[in-house]
Write an enzyme that holds these catalytic residues in place. Structure first.
Site, short mmCIF file in Angstrom:
data_model
loop_
_atom_site.label_atom_id
_atom_site.label_comp_id
_atom_site.label_asym_id
_atom_site.label_seq_id
_atom_site.Cartn_x
_atom_site.Cartn_y
_atom_site.Cartn_z
N MET A 14 0.83 -1.21 0.00
CA MET A 14 0.00 0.00 0.00
C MET A 14 0.86 1.25 0.00
O MET A 14 0.71 2.12 -0.85
CB MET A 14 -0.87 0.05 1.27
N GLN A 75 8.42 -2.32 3.65
CA GLN A 75 8.13 -3.74 3.72
C GLN A 75 7.46 -4.13 5.05
O GLN A 75 6.69 -5.06 5.10
CB GLN A 75 9.43 -4.53 3.52
N CYS A 137 0.89 6.99 10.91
CA CYS A 137 0.08 7.78 9.97
C CYS A 137 -0.81 8.82 10.64
O CYS A 137 -0.90 9.96 10.18
CB CYS A 137 -0.76 6.84 9.11
N GLN A 164 -9.84 5.00 11.34
CA GLN A 164 -8.77 4.64 10.42
C GLN A 164 -9.20 3.65 9.34
O GLN A 164 -9.81 2.61 9.62
CB GLN A 164 -7.58 4.09 11.24
N ARG A 264 -10.89 1.22 13.83
CA ARG A 264 -10.83 0.83 12.42
C ARG A 264 -12.23 0.94 11.83
O ARG A 264 -13.19 0.45 12.44
CB ARG A 264 -10.32 -0.62 12.31
N HIS A 271 -7.50 8.56 6.70
CA HIS A 271 -7.85 8.47 8.12
C HIS A 271 -8.49 9.79 8.59
O HIS A 271 -8.03 10.88 8.23
CB HIS A 271 -6.58 8.26 8.96
#
Ligand SMILES: NC(=O)c1ccc[n+]([C@@H]2O[C@H](COP(=O)([O-])OP(=O)(O)OC[C@H]3O[C@@H](n4cnc5c(N)ncnc54)[C@H](OP(=O)(O)O)[C@@H]3O)[C@@H](O)[C@H]2O)c1
Length: 367
Positions: A14, A75, A137, A164, A264, A271
């Protein structure tokens, strides 16, 4: 002048794919030679960029990795934890630029958010620091959103509730939400009875075979108020990161106390965060608007109306842009010094890829 060698690991996830997209847009690849690595696709075709290698290299080939001047990894923590110590042991002195959280709080690491802490980044470069890590983030997005209040030293404490997107948990999590939605669309036939339809969706979502590998529960038509693991004090690790990382980025004598609940939500990308802030003194809403909107070029102040909110203050309104919308700014009933606001930004851009892209350019062009 010889072009620097820059290695990319995690470029198809992503964060990595948004990073490559942004770098292509800004023609960053003209400035250095790129080598693309993979943990799972060695020997396959690398992404096509100017000055890039054709074939994917092994992301565990330590010798080749040590030939890079800069390594950029999106990664994940497991990879960073495994590979960086081996590279340093081999005497590698290159720059390590990382999206994962693993090294953020280490003393020899700098958390990068250059519109806020460029001076600290320069000092770190001068003192020989080689590890530059992107922040969580929500932290990057929140700090840019309220940079005006931070710069004016107006904040006593913050209570934050974050909403989020599933892509915050990676490409597979986003795929799973899409899969869940497709299954419900395929298998649940809406009847004229709305309650029967709701029940059919709920039972299907709770059935054994329903794909819930990423969040332990269905995310379609649901929210989950827990992100990451639990800590002894009851916070989730995601919630702990907010105060720890924000204050590491600022490093001031007085900490900004901050806590909240990270949730979430079944949004694909971007977000949102709802903040209650205790200010050190009473400030007019007009002054707050001026401070917020003039702090950096990305904040977009949204008038506190239903129409403007619907147009500019939603995940869909900011996705795939560098805009950070800030709205619903109001004084609370609690006291004159307590204000509330809502902010939303693309967590894959300013929340992840953009600070790394900018740090890479600093390393390549200025070092
Ligand atoms: N997502 C966010 O919003 C966000 C924000 C800030 C920080 N971060 C951090 O950044 C790091 C990377 O996060 P991410 O969300 O980018 O992870 P991700 O989408 O899961 O990608 C990570 C790696 O997973 C592999 N992979 C497995 N299945 C894949 C699939 N279906 N599509 C694409 N790649 C797949 C790829 O590696 P191979 O090519 O080697 O197989 C890829 O590079 C994490 O440490 C995360 O905590 C993420």
């Amino acid at each position: 002048m010889l072009k620097k060698q820059v290695g990319f690991i995690g470029w198809r996830g992503m964060v990595g794919s948004v990073l490559i997209q942004r770098m292509t847009q800004e023609q960053d690849f003209n400035r250095f030679n790129s080598v693309f690595f993979s943990t799972s696709q060695k020997g396959q075709i690398a992404p096509e960029v100017i000055n890039g290698n054709a074939i994917l290299q092994d992301a565990y080939d330590m010798k080749l990795l040590t030939e890079m001047n800069v390594l950029v990894t999106c990664q994940g923590s497991e990879y960073s934890q495994r590979v960086l110590p081996q590279l340093r042991k081999l005497g590698w002195k290159g720059f390590w630029i990382d999206a994962a959280s693993y090294y953020r709080m280490e003393q020899e690491s700098m958390i990068v958010l250059d519109p806020i802490n460029r001076k600290k980044i320069d000092a770190a470069l001068n003192s020989g620091i080689k590890n530059y890590i992107g922040s969580n983030c929500t932290v990057s997005l929140m700090m840019l959103a309220i940079q005006g209040l931070i710069n004016a030293d107006l904040i006593n404490w913050i209570s934050v509730m974050s909403y989020q997107a599933v892509s915050g948990a990676g490409a597979n999590a986003m795929q799973e939400l899409l899969q869940q939605t497709a299954i419900l669309d395929r298998d649940v036939v809406a009847t004229g009875d709305i309650l029967e339809t709701e029940k059919a969706i709920r039972l299907k979502s709770q059935s054994e075979a329903f794909p819930c590998m990423n969040f332990m529960t269905a995310m379609a038509f649901n929210v989950l108020p827990f992100i990451d693991t639990v800590l002894p004090n009851g916070q989730s690790k995601e919630e702990w990161k907010i105060q720890a990382e924000l204050n590491k980025i600022l490093t001031r004598a007085d900490l900004i106390a901050i806590d909240g609940i990270c949730v979430r939500v079944p949004v694909l990308r971007a977000h949102s965060q709802a903040l209650t802030i205790e200010l050190k003194k009473t400030v007019s809403l007009r002054e707050i608007e001026t401070l917020l909107s003039s702090a950096n070029p990305w904040v977009r102040f949204v008038e506190n109306t239903p129409q403007e909110t619907a147009k500019y203050l939603t995940p869909m309104a900011v996705t795939d842009t560098l805009n950070i919308s800030v709205g619903r700014v109001k004084r609370t009933n609690l006291s004159n010094r307590h204000i509330q606001l809502f902010t939303v930004g693309d967590q894959l851009l300013w929340g992840a890829a953009e600070p790394l892209r900018r740090m890479l350019n600093i390393c390549v062009m200025e070092q």
